[in-house]
Design a protein around this motif. Structure first.
Motif, PDB file in Angstrom:
ATOM      1  N   ARG A  65      15.155   3.852 -23.977  1.00 33.20           N
ATOM      2  CA  ARG A  65      15.600   5.180 -24.372  1.00 33.20           C
ATOM      3  C   ARG A  65      15.546   6.124 -23.172  1.00 33.20           C
ATOM      4  O   ARG A  65      14.587   6.100 -22.403  1.00 33.20           O
ATOM      5  CB  ARG A  65      14.696   5.708 -25.490  1.00 33.20           C
ATOM      6  CG  ARG A  65      14.986   7.165 -25.814  1.00 33.20           C
ATOM      7  CD  ARG A  65      14.864   7.499 -27.271  1.00 33.20           C
ATOM      8  NE  ARG A  65      15.372   8.855 -27.486  1.00 33.20           N
ATOM      9  CZ  ARG A  65      15.105   9.589 -28.549  1.00 33.20           C
ATOM     10  NH1 ARG A  65      14.360   9.077 -29.506  1.00 33.20           N
ATOM     11  NH2 ARG A  65      15.601  10.796 -28.673  1.00 33.20           N
ATOM     12  N   SER A  87       7.912  15.177 -26.166  1.00 31.97           N
ATOM     13  CA  SER A  87       9.257  15.341 -26.742  1.00 31.97           C
ATOM     14  C   SER A  87       9.524  14.268 -27.792  1.00 31.97           C
ATOM     15  O   SER A  87      10.080  14.539 -28.856  1.00 31.97           O
ATOM     16  CB  SER A  87      10.335  15.222 -25.666  1.00 31.97           C
ATOM     17  OG  SER A  87      10.274  16.302 -24.788  1.00 31.97           O
ATOM     18  N   TYR A 143       6.998  15.038 -30.814  1.00 28.58           N
ATOM     19  CA  TYR A 143       7.275  16.254 -31.584  1.00 28.58           C
ATOM     20  C   TYR A 143       8.728  16.683 -31.378  1.00 28.58           C
ATOM     21  O   TYR A 143       9.180  16.787 -30.255  1.00 28.58           O
ATOM     22  CB  TYR A 143       6.371  17.411 -31.144  1.00 28.58           C
ATOM     23  CG  TYR A 143       4.904  17.119 -31.257  1.00 28.58           C
ATOM     24  CD1 TYR A 143       4.241  17.263 -32.481  1.00 28.58           C
ATOM     25  CD2 TYR A 143       4.188  16.686 -30.153  1.00 28.58           C
ATOM     26  CE1 TYR A 143       2.887  16.983 -32.583  1.00 28.58           C
ATOM     27  CE2 TYR A 143       2.835  16.410 -30.248  1.00 28.58           C
ATOM     28  CZ  TYR A 143       2.188  16.556 -31.469  1.00 28.58           C
ATOM     29  OH  TYR A 143       0.855  16.274 -31.562  1.00 28.58           O
ATOM     30  N   ARG A 144       9.417  16.959 -32.431  1.00 35.85           N
ATOM     31  CA  ARG A 144      10.801  17.452 -32.375  1.00 35.85           C
ATOM     32  C   ARG A 144      11.686  16.532 -31.539  1.00 35.85           C
ATOM     33  O   ARG A 144      12.418  16.964 -30.657  1.00 35.85           O
ATOM     34  CB  ARG A 144      10.834  18.877 -31.821  1.00 35.85           C
ATOM     35  CG  ARG A 144      10.064  19.848 -32.705  1.00 35.85           C
ATOM     36  CD  ARG A 144      10.116  21.256 -32.185  1.00 35.85           C
ATOM     37  NE  ARG A 144      11.479  21.776 -32.178  1.00 35.85           N
ATOM     38  CZ  ARG A 144      11.859  22.809 -31.426  1.00 35.85           C
ATOM     39  NH1 ARG A 144      11.014  23.396 -30.633  1.00 35.85           N
ATOM     40  NH2 ARG A 144      13.081  23.239 -31.494  1.00 35.85           N
ATOM     41  N   SER A 145      11.621  15.253 -31.849  1.00 36.18           N
ATOM     42  CA  SER A 145      12.404  14.287 -31.076  1.00 36.18           C
ATOM     43  C   SER A 145      13.900  14.418 -31.360  1.00 36.18           C
ATOM     44  O   SER A 145      14.724  13.872 -30.642  1.00 36.18           O
ATOM     45  CB  SER A 145      11.942  12.861 -31.371  1.00 36.18           C
ATOM     46  OG  SER A 145      12.198  12.553 -32.718  1.00 36.18           O
ATOM     47  N   GLU A 146      14.226  15.158 -32.430  1.00 32.98           N
ATOM     48  CA  GLU A 146      15.652  15.377 -32.725  1.00 32.98           C
ATOM     49  C   GLU A 146      16.264  16.374 -31.744  1.00 32.98           C
ATOM     50  O   GLU A 146      17.468  16.540 -31.671  1.00 32.98           O
ATOM     51  CB  GLU A 146      15.824  15.882 -34.175  1.00 32.98           C
ATOM     52  CG  GLU A 146      15.454  17.341 -34.426  1.00 32.98           C
ATOM     53  CD  GLU A 146      13.939  17.616 -34.432  1.00 32.98           C
ATOM     54  OE1 GLU A 146      13.586  18.797 -34.564  1.00 32.98           O
ATOM     55  OE2 GLU A 146      13.117  16.670 -34.314  1.00 32.98           O
ATOM     56  N   ASP A 147      15.398  17.005 -30.974  1.00 34.90           N
ATOM     57  CA  ASP A 147      15.843  18.096 -30.109  1.00 34.90           C
ATOM     58  C   ASP A 147      15.665  17.731 -28.632  1.00 34.90           C
ATOM     59  O   ASP A 147      15.125  18.494 -27.862  1.00 34.90           O
ATOM     60  CB  ASP A 147      15.023  19.352 -30.481  1.00 34.90           C
ATOM     61  CG  ASP A 147      15.537  20.595 -29.793  1.00 34.90           C
ATOM     62  OD1 ASP A 147      16.714  20.614 -29.422  1.00 34.90           O
ATOM     63  OD2 ASP A 147      14.744  21.540 -29.628  1.00 34.90           O
ATOM     64  N   THR A 153      20.171  15.337 -23.319  1.00 36.83           N
ATOM     65  CA  THR A 153      20.452  14.225 -22.413  1.00 36.83           C
ATOM     66  C   THR A 153      21.343  14.666 -21.256  1.00 36.83           C
ATOM     67  O   THR A 153      21.373  14.019 -20.221  1.00 36.83           O
ATOM     68  CB  THR A 153      21.150  13.052 -23.132  1.00 36.83           C
ATOM     69  OG1 THR A 153      22.290  13.556 -23.808  1.00 36.83           O
ATOM     70  CG2 THR A 153      20.232  12.370 -24.119  1.00 36.83           C
TER      71      THR A 153
END
Ligand SMILES: [Zn+2]
Lengths: 333, 244
Positions: A104, A313, A316-320, A323
């Motif tokens: 990732r 990251s 917490y708040r990995s949707e945000d 890239t």
């Protein structure tokens, strides 16, 4: 979880391996010295140096960590804010690694990196994590951001510079005093020999807000130097000490005011200017909360802080997670 | 076994895969100044399009410039990362060689022009000499007006030739100026892939840290008032201090 992390936003090329966002397994940094001749960072020179240094440094970070790329869990790089050409080198190299190693890719905000440098440690014993909420001052050659960290990855920007960054002001005054580049450490050294009360310099008052402005201060130093030159010698140590005291008082006053207003549990510093010892003393004098400051080599830009921020990251708040490289990326609004 | 070709050195970004006999697929887009936004998604999509796995990629070729300084670094950094992680063979191909290559069989002289900004172009001449196709000049920075004075024979102008430039070249050189149509001038990584494959076969692979960008121009250094104080000479040697 092991993260390989790359930092190339300005004039440091850094690659690190960090475990669980806190333990530094390896952290290799090359500081570009080419800019000393020009007295400031030339973006194109910086980008060329990053491209030249990055791959060897990544190999060395892996070697020192005794780790293969297969054994890391994610690959991170700074995607902003910073010099666009410099950022693109690190981010694309890291994306290439991530793509080919099937890991990732985690884009990291450089300023979050400076904040999370306070979570890093080296060695076997993990120190306690900083308490939250906290007031964080990120001060460097590019930034002077005062931030309320409400929780992990929840930042509220309280104030920033409306003109120069603190580190820029240091660079410019160091040049005026003929001390060289970069200005921060050179002024700090000169100030040790000087009287911080020798000169009274103006502090911009921005009507109780948390923003700062250093251009008036810089102009005042310029005028003072020109006047003193006419009269004879310029007492560089006294000027350096007075300038440093003024800038530190401005920053510390805002930190103390924010710590009181938001009833936080800790104060943290980050960025190259956070290595300034007098700044810490000034803040400690005004704030009775625990003050966290990374060791000097983690205050300057480095890969490990990006690895720490990348870990949090993902947690917490990995949707945000960004890239794409964006030179103007903000920490908070 | 396939070769992945990456070119982000100009206004177009392009990626292609080549198996030694055919270009299996190619994705080319006008990237303006944002090469990186779509680079990795394009590579992933390309592999899907041609039904290839990442593990099939055994060679990587990258265009090394000259061109946009920032753009060419995007491709080189990406290629270095891919190769560092996968251990496959890497070849760097100067962008001029890629631009000239599709015209190698024309029997004509080819003048490659690459936009260098500030109204200038990087130029390089190519032709077949004693049966061998190759570059016959240095890559240098020129103003088009100066260049046309040197053109004495029929010459194909390839690369960043805008319609306005094509017209100007024809006015100055008459039938000596041969300018392909815009679609024939698109920078395509398929060409890079073919050249890169041949060079890999010839043993011209390099380690990622040995890949050298072709900048031609030293960095422009501006003084405090924005005035240009350098370039004054060749690019300075690398200077860094290890701090940890
Ligand atoms: Zn920084």
């Amino acid at each position: 979880m092991r993260i390989l992390s790359v930092e190339t936003s300005c004039d440091e090329t850094g690659v690190a391996i960090v475990e669980d966002g806190r333990r530094i397994v390896s952290n290799v940094v090359a500081s570009q010295t080419a800019h000393e001749r020009t007295g400031g960072i030339v973006p194109e020179v910086a980008a060329r140096e990053h491209l030249r240094q990055l791959d060897p440094i990544a190999s060395e970070a892996l070697r020192r960590a005794n780790t293969r790329l297969d054994d890391v869990d994610a690959i991170a790089a700074t995607v902003g804010p910073g010099l666009i050409g410099a950022l693109l080198v690190g981010a694309n190299y890291a994306r290439g690694l991530a793509f080919a190693a099937r890991k990732r890719f985690v884009g990291v905000n450089h300023l979050e990196g400076h904040v999370y440098a306070n979570w890093l440690y080296q060695g076997a014993e993990a120190p306690p994590e900083p308490d939250l909420p906290a007031v964080v001052l990120v001060v460097s050659g590019a930034h002077s951001d005062l931030v309320l960290m409400e929780d992990h990855r929840r930042f509220r920007l309280l104030g920033r510079t409306i003109d120069d960054a603190a580190g820029e002001a240091y660079d410019k005054v160091a040049r005026l005093l003929g001390l060289g580049f970069p200005g921060g450490p050179l002024i700090e050294r000169a100030a040790r020999e000087g009287d911080p009360r020798a000169f009274t310099l103006p502090k911009a008052d921005l009507a109780g807000r948390y923003d700062v402005s250093f251009s008036g201060l810089k102009t005042a130093v310029l005028r003072l130097v020109r006047d003193l030159e006419k009269k004879g010698a310029v007492p560089a140590p006294d000027l350096a000490a007075s300038f440093q005291r003024t800038i530190n008082e401005m920053l510390a006053e805002r930190v103390a005011r924010a710590a009181a207003e938001f009833d936080v549990r800790a104060v943290m510093l980050g960025g190259g200017v956070a290595a300034n010892l007098a700044l810490r003393e000034e803040i400690t004098r005004r704030v009775s909360l625990p003050l966290r400051v990374p060791p000097p080599k983690l205050c300057i830009d480095n890969g490990a802080m990006i690895g720490a921020a990348a870990f949090f990251s993902l947690r917490y708040r990995s949707e945000d997670i960004p890239t794409l490289v964006r030179s103007g990326l903000a920490l908070a609004h | 076994m396939i070769l992945l070709a990456i070119d982000t050195s100009g206004a177009y970004a392009s990626v292609a895969v080549f198996d030694g006999a055919a270009v299996l697929g190619e994705v080319t887009w006008h990237a303006r100044r944002r090469h990186d936004d779509h680079l990795f998604p394009a590579i992933e999509r390309l592999l899907v399009l041609v039904g290839a796995e990442l593990g099939d990629v055994r060679r990587v070729a990258v265009a090394t410039g000259p061109g946009s300084f920032t753009g060419l670094r995007v491709g080189i950094a990406a290629a270095q990362g891919i190769v560092r992680a996968s251990g496959v063979a890497l070849v760097g191909v100067p962008t001029c060689d890629v631009v000239a290559y599709p015209f190698a069989s024309s029997g004509r002289r080819v003048c490659v022009l690459i936009d260098a900004g500030r109204g200038e172009h990087y130029a390089a001449m190519y032709r077949t000499r004693r049966g061998v196709w190759g570059r016959t000049s240095d890559i240098r920075t020129v103003a088009i007006d100066d260049l046309v004075r040197e053109v004495v024979r029929d010459t194909i102008f390839a690369g960043d030739v805008t319609p306005a430039m094509a017209q100007a070249l024809r006015e100055r050189l008459g039938r000596r100026a041969i300018v392909p149509s815009p679609s024939a001038l698109v920078r395509r990584a398929g060409h890079l892939a073919e050249v890169g494959w041949a060079r890999a076969e010839a043993g011209e692979s390099v380690e990622p840290d040995a890949l050298e960008p072709v900048y031609i121009r030293p960095p422009t250094i501006r003084g405090p008032a924005g005035e240009i104080v350098a370039p004054a000479g060749p690019e300075p040697a690398s200077a860094v201090r290890r701090t940890s």
